[in-house]
Design a protein around this motif. Structure first.
Motif, short mmCIF file in Angstrom:
data_model
loop_
_atom_site.label_atom_id
_atom_site.label_comp_id
_atom_site.label_asym_id
_atom_site.label_seq_id
_atom_site.Cartn_x
_atom_site.Cartn_y
_atom_site.Cartn_z
N ILE A 81 6.70 7.86 2.00
CA ILE A 81 5.65 8.87 1.79
C ILE A 81 6.29 10.25 1.63
CG2 ILE A 81 3.57 9.95 2.74
CD1 ILE A 81 2.96 7.38 4.24
N LEU A 82 7.31 10.53 2.43
CA LEU A 82 8.00 11.81 2.30
C LEU A 82 8.60 11.96 0.91
CD1 LEU A 82 9.85 12.20 5.75
CD2 LEU A 82 7.88 13.50 4.91
N GLN A 83 9.02 10.84 0.32
CA GLN A 83 9.59 10.87 -1.03
C GLN A 83 8.53 11.17 -2.09
OE1 GLN A 83 12.92 9.63 -2.20
NE2 GLN A 83 13.54 10.12 -0.10
N GLY A 84 7.29 11.02 -1.73
CA GLY A 84 6.22 11.33 -2.68
C GLY A 84 5.65 10.13 -3.42
N GLY A 85 6.14 8.93 -3.07
CA GLY A 85 5.67 7.75 -3.79
C GLY A 85 4.36 7.19 -3.24
N ASP A 86 3.79 6.26 -4.00
CA ASP A 86 2.59 5.57 -3.54
C ASP A 86 2.98 4.49 -2.54
OD1 ASP A 86 1.19 7.19 -5.16
OD2 ASP A 86 0.34 5.63 -6.45
N LEU A 87 2.00 4.10 -1.74
CA LEU A 87 2.28 3.14 -0.68
C LEU A 87 1.13 2.16 -0.52
CD1 LEU A 87 4.29 2.61 1.88
CD2 LEU A 87 2.47 3.71 3.17
N LEU A 88 1.49 0.90 -0.38
CA LEU A 88 0.50 -0.12 -0.03
C LEU A 88 0.94 -0.70 1.31
CD1 LEU A 88 -1.90 -1.94 -0.78
CD2 LEU A 88 -0.29 -3.44 -1.96
N ALA A 89 0.14 -0.49 2.32
CA ALA A 89 0.56 -0.88 3.66
C ALA A 89 -0.41 -1.87 4.28
CB ALA A 89 0.69 0.35 4.56
N GLY A 90 0.13 -2.98 4.73
CA GLY A 90 -0.67 -3.94 5.50
C GLY A 90 -0.49 -3.62 6.97
N ALA A 91 -1.46 -2.95 7.53
CA ALA A 91 -1.33 -2.55 8.93
C ALA A 91 -2.72 -2.31 9.50
CB ALA A 91 -0.51 -1.27 9.05
N GLN A 92 -2.86 -2.67 10.73
CA GLN A 92 -4.15 -2.55 11.38
C GLN A 92 -4.14 -1.49 12.46
OE1 GLN A 92 -4.28 -6.61 12.74
NE2 GLN A 92 -5.55 -7.21 11.00
N THR A 93 -5.32 -1.26 12.98
CA THR A 93 -5.44 -0.37 14.12
C THR A 93 -4.57 -0.87 15.26
OG1 THR A 93 -7.69 0.05 13.47
CG2 THR A 93 -7.09 0.67 15.70
N GLY A 94 -3.92 0.06 15.92
CA GLY A 94 -3.09 -0.35 17.04
C GLY A 94 -1.61 -0.36 16.70
N THR A 95 -1.30 -0.26 15.40
CA THR A 95 0.10 -0.28 14.99
C THR A 95 0.71 1.12 14.96
OG1 THR A 95 -0.63 -0.11 12.69
CG2 THR A 95 -0.15 -2.31 13.53
N GLY A 96 -0.12 2.12 15.09
CA GLY A 96 0.37 3.50 14.93
C GLY A 96 0.30 3.96 13.48
N LYS A 97 -0.55 3.29 12.70
CA LYS A 97 -0.62 3.61 11.27
C LYS A 97 -1.12 5.02 11.01
CE LYS A 97 -5.22 1.56 10.77
NZ LYS A 97 -6.03 2.76 10.75
N THR A 98 -1.98 5.52 11.89
CA THR A 98 -2.54 6.86 11.64
C THR A 98 -1.43 7.91 11.59
OG1 THR A 98 -4.45 6.13 12.90
CG2 THR A 98 -4.35 8.46 12.33
N ALA A 99 -0.55 7.87 12.58
CA ALA A 99 0.59 8.79 12.55
C ALA A 99 1.50 8.42 11.38
CB ALA A 99 1.36 8.72 13.87
N GLY A 100 1.52 7.14 11.02
CA GLY A 100 2.35 6.69 9.90
C GLY A 100 2.04 7.41 8.62
N PHE A 101 0.78 7.72 8.37
CA PHE A 101 0.49 8.50 7.15
C PHE A 101 0.28 9.99 7.44
CE2 PHE A 101 -3.80 6.61 8.08
CZ PHE A 101 -4.56 7.78 8.22
N THR A 102 -0.21 10.30 8.65
CA THR A 102 -0.51 11.70 8.94
C THR A 102 0.75 12.56 9.03
OG1 THR A 102 -2.47 11.00 10.18
CG2 THR A 102 -1.71 13.24 10.54
N LEU A 103 1.78 12.06 9.70
CA LEU A 103 2.99 12.87 9.88
C LEU A 103 3.63 13.26 8.55
CD1 LEU A 103 4.59 11.03 12.98
CD2 LEU A 103 3.13 13.07 12.97
N PRO A 104 3.91 12.29 7.66
CA PRO A 104 4.53 12.70 6.39
C PRO A 104 3.58 13.53 5.51
CG PRO A 104 4.04 10.34 6.37
CD PRO A 104 3.79 10.82 7.76
N LEU A 105 2.30 13.25 5.63
CA LEU A 105 1.32 14.02 4.86
C LEU A 105 1.37 15.50 5.30
CD1 LEU A 105 -2.31 12.82 4.26
CD2 LEU A 105 -1.96 14.99 5.38
N LEU A 106 1.39 15.70 6.59
CA LEU A 106 1.49 17.08 7.11
C LEU A 106 2.79 17.73 6.64
CD1 LEU A 106 0.26 16.44 10.78
CD2 LEU A 106 -0.87 17.93 9.10
#
Ligand code: AMP
Length: 441
Positions: A35-60
């Motif tokens: 995500i930091l590289q700027g590319g698109d991402l398809l992620a198989g991940a559910q609640t509980g995996t920490g996915k929210t920070a997974g996209f929020t941190l690089p987005l910020l």
């Protein structure tokens, strides 16, 4: 791995540290760099995996690289989520992780007054978290401008489709700039999700992480109470009578794995053991034979199984319960992945009742107990300590009473046949479909 290795800005790392996270979760490790590289991402991940920070941190991080010019704040990141609850939660994460950054966020969802949202949008916002329905309301009232969106996140995309949001999503996509970064998170991958992803994502990085404890919710699990000495015979019976062709069996010890594999061979069932004392060559061969179907049963210890590239097996058997409850979750995670059928059986003797209770606590549910006719446990047998285990040392006098061994607390017997669908825990029809009621945004 440490958060500092991911290439995130110091102000973000500081917020993460204050939140108390010590290291990134697997989805964060995998998602943040692309995500930091700027590319698109398809992620198989559910609640509980920490996915929210997974996209929020690089987005910020990306948004903070080029702060808004001349005080203007067009929406540059749009995060679409299925429910109000999730919207509020995600925006809270944006606030927490972005507390040292000069970025503004707003959350909008239905069921509440629209005017306060309009006021906030008017004052300028960098990151908008929204449910599709309310966002469309704002679009039709022209109270939101999405023409400058640089990053789009579809969070829990499968749930949005389940809730009938696909047309709303398409209407929203239509007003976004063509040039943008797209991140799609989904717990499951139906044809609908694949179609959506195909039309949306450009050469995406694809990642998939197992949810913590996920299998315990999607795999059919059953406990067969049985006497310590009769486990081997029960296993052979189950394999033969149900004609299982590919079974991964877990034992607690290397010695136990060898012994069981030999016994199965004697019973005419092809089996191989795999554990730390075997050479790499022997392990590779056993695995290849198992995968090709030449060997029907692979008997493994927890440690040996960890390095094995096998999943989506139809049957996993816990010949002995693991000493560590979390290992149970890893074991049964070998079956029923990604919507495949899977069953996990545990052969549990009187020594293991404490281990079973620990496991049930970890997976937060009681497992159905099904006694196989002909293998009824003898209630007079006393529990024995498990080496290195915690299950055997029970106060004396509790196991000796007839019917009081707790192996079959429901008192039910199976109806003279092996576990059938009716005896399985409910809620496994269609991965991700049986969900608690939730409010649409
Ligand atoms: P999520 O899957 O995004 O809903 O996150 C699940 C939970 O994990 C949330 O309570 C987060 O606060 C927490 N969490 C996220 N990342 C980490 C991490 N790196 N270390 C520990 N906890 C985390």
């Amino acid at each position: 791995m440490a958060f500092s290795q991911l290439g995130l800005a110091a102000d973000i790392l500081r917020a993460v540290e204050e939140k108390g996270y010590t290291s990134p979760t697997p989805v964060q490790q995998q998602a943040i760099p692309p995500i930091l590289q700027g590319g698109d991402l398809l992620a198989g991940a559910q609640t509980g995996t920490g996915k929210t920070a997974g996209f929020t941190l690089p987005l910020l991080h990306r948004l903070s690289l080029n702060p808004p010019a001349n005080g203007k704040r067009p929406v540059r990141a749009l995060i679409l989520v299925p429910t109000r609850e999730l919207a509020a939660q995600v925006e809270e994460s944006v606030v927490v992780y972005g507390k040292y950054l000069p970025l503004r966020s707003v959350v909008i969802f239905g069921g509440v007054k629209i005017n306060p949202q309009i006021d906030k949008l008017r004052r300028g916002v960098d990151i908008l978290v929204a449910t599709p329905g309310r966002l469309l309301d704002h679009m039709s009232q022209k109270t939101v401008d999405l023409s400058q969106v640089e990053i789009l996140v579809l969070d829990e995309a499968d749930r949005m489709l389940d809730m009938g949001f696909i047309r709303d999503i398409r209407r929203i996509l239509a007003v976004l700039p063509k040039q943008r970064q797209n991140l799609l998170f989904s717990a499951t991958f139906s044809d609908d999700i694949r179609r959506l992803a195909e039309g949306l994502l450009h050469q995406p990085t694809m990642i998939e992480v197992a949810r913590r404890n996920t299998a315990s919710e999607t795999v059919a699990q059953v406990v067969h109470p049985v006497d310590r000495q009769r486990k081997g015979a029960l296993l052979a019976h189950l394999i033969s009578s149900q004609d299982w062709r590919q079974v991964l069996v877990f034992t607690r010890t290397k010695h136990g794995a060898n012994r069981l594999a030999q016994q199965l061979e004697k019973d005419g069932i092809t089996a191989a053991a795999i554990h730390g004392n075997k050479s790499q060559g022997a392990r590779t061969r056993a695995l290849a034979d198992f995968k090709s179907g030449e060997v029907r049963v692979l008997v493994a210890t927890d440690i040996a199984a960890r390095g094995l590239d096998i999943s989506q097996l139809p049957h996993v058997v816990n010949f002995e319960l693991p000493n560590v409850a979390e290992d149970y979750v890893h074991r049964i995670g070998r079956t029923g992945r990604a919507g495949n059928e899977g069953e996990a059986m545990s052969l549990v003797c009187v020594d293991e009742h404490k281990l079973l209770r620990d496991i049930e606590r970890v997976i937060k549910r009681e497992l159905p107990k099904v006694v196989i006719p002909g293998f009824e446990p003898d209630p007079s047998i006393q529990a024995e300590p498990i080496p290195n285990g915690r299950g055997g040392q029970r106060p004396a006098g509790r196991q000796g009473k007839p019917g009081g061994n707790g192996a079959n607390p429901s008192g039910k017997r199976s109806q003279g046949k092996p576990p059938s669908r009716g005896q399985r825990p409910a809620g496994r029809g269609g991965a991700g479909r049986s969900r608690a009621p939730q409010s649409k945004g």
